[in-house]
Design a protein around this motif. Structure first.
Motif, mmCIF file in Angstrom:
data_model
loop_
_atom_site.group_PDB
_atom_site.id
_atom_site.type_symbol
_atom_site.label_atom_id
_atom_site.label_comp_id
_atom_site.label_asym_id
_atom_site.label_seq_id
_atom_site.Cartn_x
_atom_site.Cartn_y
_atom_site.Cartn_z
ATOM 1 N N CYS A 80 0.837 -1.209 0.000
ATOM 2 C CA CYS A 80 0.000 0.000 0.000
ATOM 3 C C CYS A 80 0.867 1.251 0.000
ATOM 4 C CB CYS A 80 -0.926 0.006 1.219
ATOM 5 S SG CYS A 80 -2.297 -1.148 1.108
ATOM 6 N N ARG A 81 1.877 1.271 0.857
ATOM 7 C CA ARG A 81 2.778 2.435 0.907
ATOM 8 C C ARG A 81 3.493 2.636 -0.426
ATOM 9 N NH1 ARG A 81 3.855 0.286 5.944
ATOM 10 N NH2 ARG A 81 5.780 -0.660 5.181
ATOM 11 N N PHE A 82 3.950 1.545 -1.020
ATOM 12 C CA PHE A 82 4.658 1.618 -2.290
ATOM 13 C C PHE A 82 3.788 2.274 -3.365
ATOM 14 C CE2 PHE A 82 5.676 -0.109 -6.462
ATOM 15 C CZ PHE A 82 7.033 0.149 -6.561
ATOM 16 N N LEU A 83 2.553 1.799 -3.500
ATOM 17 C CA LEU A 83 1.660 2.365 -4.515
ATOM 18 C C LEU A 83 1.307 3.816 -4.186
ATOM 19 C CD1 LEU A 83 -0.691 -0.666 -5.295
ATOM 20 C CD2 LEU A 83 1.222 0.205 -6.670
ATOM 21 N N GLN A 84 1.047 4.120 -2.926
ATOM 22 C CA GLN A 84 0.739 5.506 -2.538
ATOM 23 C C GLN A 84 1.921 6.422 -2.822
ATOM 24 O OE1 GLN A 84 -0.410 4.746 1.513
ATOM 25 N NE2 GLN A 84 -2.567 4.511 0.974
ATOM 26 N N ASP A 85 3.130 5.943 -2.577
ATOM 27 C CA ASP A 85 4.329 6.747 -2.869
ATOM 28 C C ASP A 85 4.460 7.046 -4.361
ATOM 29 O OD1 ASP A 85 4.964 6.750 -0.180
ATOM 30 O OD2 ASP A 85 6.589 5.268 -0.360
ATOM 31 N N HIS A 86 3.816 6.204 -5.188
ATOM 32 C CA HIS A 86 3.829 6.422 -6.640
ATOM 33 C C HIS A 86 2.559 7.122 -7.108
ATOM 34 C CE1 HIS A 86 7.538 4.443 -6.652
ATOM 35 N NE2 HIS A 86 7.389 3.609 -7.647
ATOM 36 N N GLY A 87 1.824 7.723 -6.172
ATOM 37 C CA GLY A 87 0.672 8.543 -6.525
ATOM 38 C C GLY A 87 -0.663 7.834 -6.630
ATOM 39 N N PHE A 88 -0.708 6.541 -6.343
ATOM 40 C CA PHE A 88 -1.974 5.807 -6.402
ATOM 41 C C PHE A 88 -2.886 6.234 -5.250
ATOM 42 C CE2 PHE A 88 0.537 3.193 -9.106
ATOM 43 C CZ PHE A 88 -0.307 2.374 -9.835
ATOM 44 N N HIS A 89 -4.199 6.127 -5.474
ATOM 45 C CA HIS A 89 -5.163 6.343 -4.395
ATOM 46 C C HIS A 89 -6.142 5.165 -4.359
ATOM 47 C CE1 HIS A 89 -7.532 7.886 -7.802
ATOM 48 N NE2 HIS A 89 -8.597 7.535 -7.078
ATOM 49 N N ASN A 90 -6.750 4.976 -3.219
ATOM 50 C CA ASN A 90 -7.695 3.886 -2.999
ATOM 51 C C ASN A 90 -9.022 4.250 -3.656
ATOM 52 O OD1 ASN A 90 -9.537 2.022 -1.921
ATOM 53 N ND2 ASN A 90 -8.445 1.913 0.026
ATOM 54 N N ALA A 91 -9.444 3.472 -4.648
ATOM 55 C CA ALA A 91 -10.689 3.742 -5.378
ATOM 56 C C ALA A 91 -11.920 3.569 -4.493
ATOM 57 C CB ALA A 91 -10.788 2.821 -6.592
ATOM 58 N N MET A 92 -11.790 2.837 -3.396
ATOM 59 C CA MET A 92 -12.929 2.560 -2.529
ATOM 60 C C MET A 92 -13.019 3.534 -1.363
ATOM 61 S SD MET A 92 -12.635 -1.592 -2.589
ATOM 62 C CE MET A 92 -10.998 -1.540 -1.875
ATOM 63 N N GLY A 93 -12.050 4.419 -1.237
ATOM 64 C CA GLY A 93 -12.031 5.364 -0.127
ATOM 65 C C GLY A 93 -10.830 5.118 0.763
ATOM 66 N N GLU A 94 -10.308 6.180 1.312
ATOM 67 C CA GLU A 94 -9.116 6.100 2.163
ATOM 68 C C GLU A 94 -9.306 5.072 3.280
ATOM 69 O OE1 GLU A 94 -5.327 6.702 3.132
ATOM 70 O OE2 GLU A 94 -6.321 7.702 1.460
ATOM 71 N N GLY A 95 -8.380 4.125 3.375
ATOM 72 C CA GLY A 95 -8.389 3.144 4.449
ATOM 73 C C GLY A 95 -9.317 1.958 4.247
ATOM 74 N N VAL A 96 -10.082 1.909 3.147
ATOM 75 C CA VAL A 96 -11.011 0.810 2.917
ATOM 76 C C VAL A 96 -10.235 -0.385 2.356
ATOM 77 C CG1 VAL A 96 -13.043 0.008 1.640
ATOM 78 C CG2 VAL A 96 -12.944 2.367 2.496
ATOM 79 N N VAL A 97 -10.377 -1.533 3.016
ATOM 80 C CA VAL A 97 -9.728 -2.772 2.604
ATOM 81 C C VAL A 97 -10.798 -3.854 2.527
ATOM 82 C CG1 VAL A 97 -8.039 -4.542 3.253
ATOM 83 C CG2 VAL A 97 -7.538 -2.127 3.687
ATOM 84 N N ILE A 98 -10.803 -4.624 1.448
ATOM 85 C CA ILE A 98 -11.718 -5.756 1.322
ATOM 86 C C ILE A 98 -11.045 -6.944 1.985
ATOM 87 C CG2 ILE A 98 -12.951 -7.259 -0.289
ATOM 88 C CD1 ILE A 98 -12.527 -5.016 -2.401
ATOM 89 N N GLU A 99 -11.766 -7.615 2.881
ATOM 90 C CA GLU A 99 -11.182 -8.771 3.555
ATOM 91 C C GLU A 99 -12.089 -9.969 3.419
ATOM 92 O OE1 GLU A 99 -8.945 -8.204 7.190
ATOM 93 O OE2 GLU A 99 -9.520 -6.086 7.142
ATOM 94 N N ALA A 100 -11.491 -11.105 3.084
ATOM 95 C CA ALA A 100 -12.190 -12.383 2.998
ATOM 96 C C ALA A 100 -11.423 -13.385 3.853
ATOM 97 C CB ALA A 100 -12.267 -12.843 1.555
#
Length: 138
Positions: A80-100
């Motif tokens: 997550c940090r790696f992608l955020q450092d490259h400018g990515f954002h969470n399409a589902m909202g900040e801090g939202v994680v899908i868990e199964a």
């Protein structure tokens, strides 16, 4: 962070038709997770004789099908940090994680618009490590 899988994924409301297309191309189902409470999707992982993988997920969240990259990592937080450092954002909202039961994931979008579903497969050894960590903290 180590990549443990990297392949194309399709999010679609036409799950059966798309899965059948790839099966007709010679892909075989590796595993299929049907809809579970809290998850509004079926997921199937397919592999062909050349070792190519594709994942297909049923979803009604988009007006049309989406193709994206599935990227599995061994360290979810670092990924997550790696992608955020490259400018990515969470399409589902900040801090939202899908868990199964056996995975967790986040749908990330790059500044230019391409999308990565970053996931971590949760294995029983991970569960044991987590239990040990919790016991040591308490």
């Amino acid at each position: 962070m180590k990549l443990t899988a990297f392949n194309t994924a399709i999010l679609t409301s036409h799950f059966d038709d798309v899965a059948r297309l790839f099966e007709d191309l010679g892909f075989e189902r590796r595993h299929h997770d049907e809809t579970k409470e809290g998850l509004a999707s079926d997921n199937v992982r397919l592999k062909d004789a050349n070792g190519f993988y594709i994942d297909i997920t049923r979803t009604d969240h988009f007006p049309q099908d989406k193709s994206l990259i599935r990227m599995n990592v061994d360290d979810f937080e670092e990924g997550c940090r790696f992608l955020q450092d490259h400018g990515f954002h969470n399409a589902m909202g900040e801090g939202v994680v899908i868990e199964a039961e056996h995975w967790k994931g986040v749908h990330m979008v790059s500044p230019s618009g391409f999308e990565i579903m970053m996931m971590k497969h949760i294995r029983k050894s991970d569960d044991m490590d987590l239990m040990e960590d919790n016991e040591n903290e308490g």
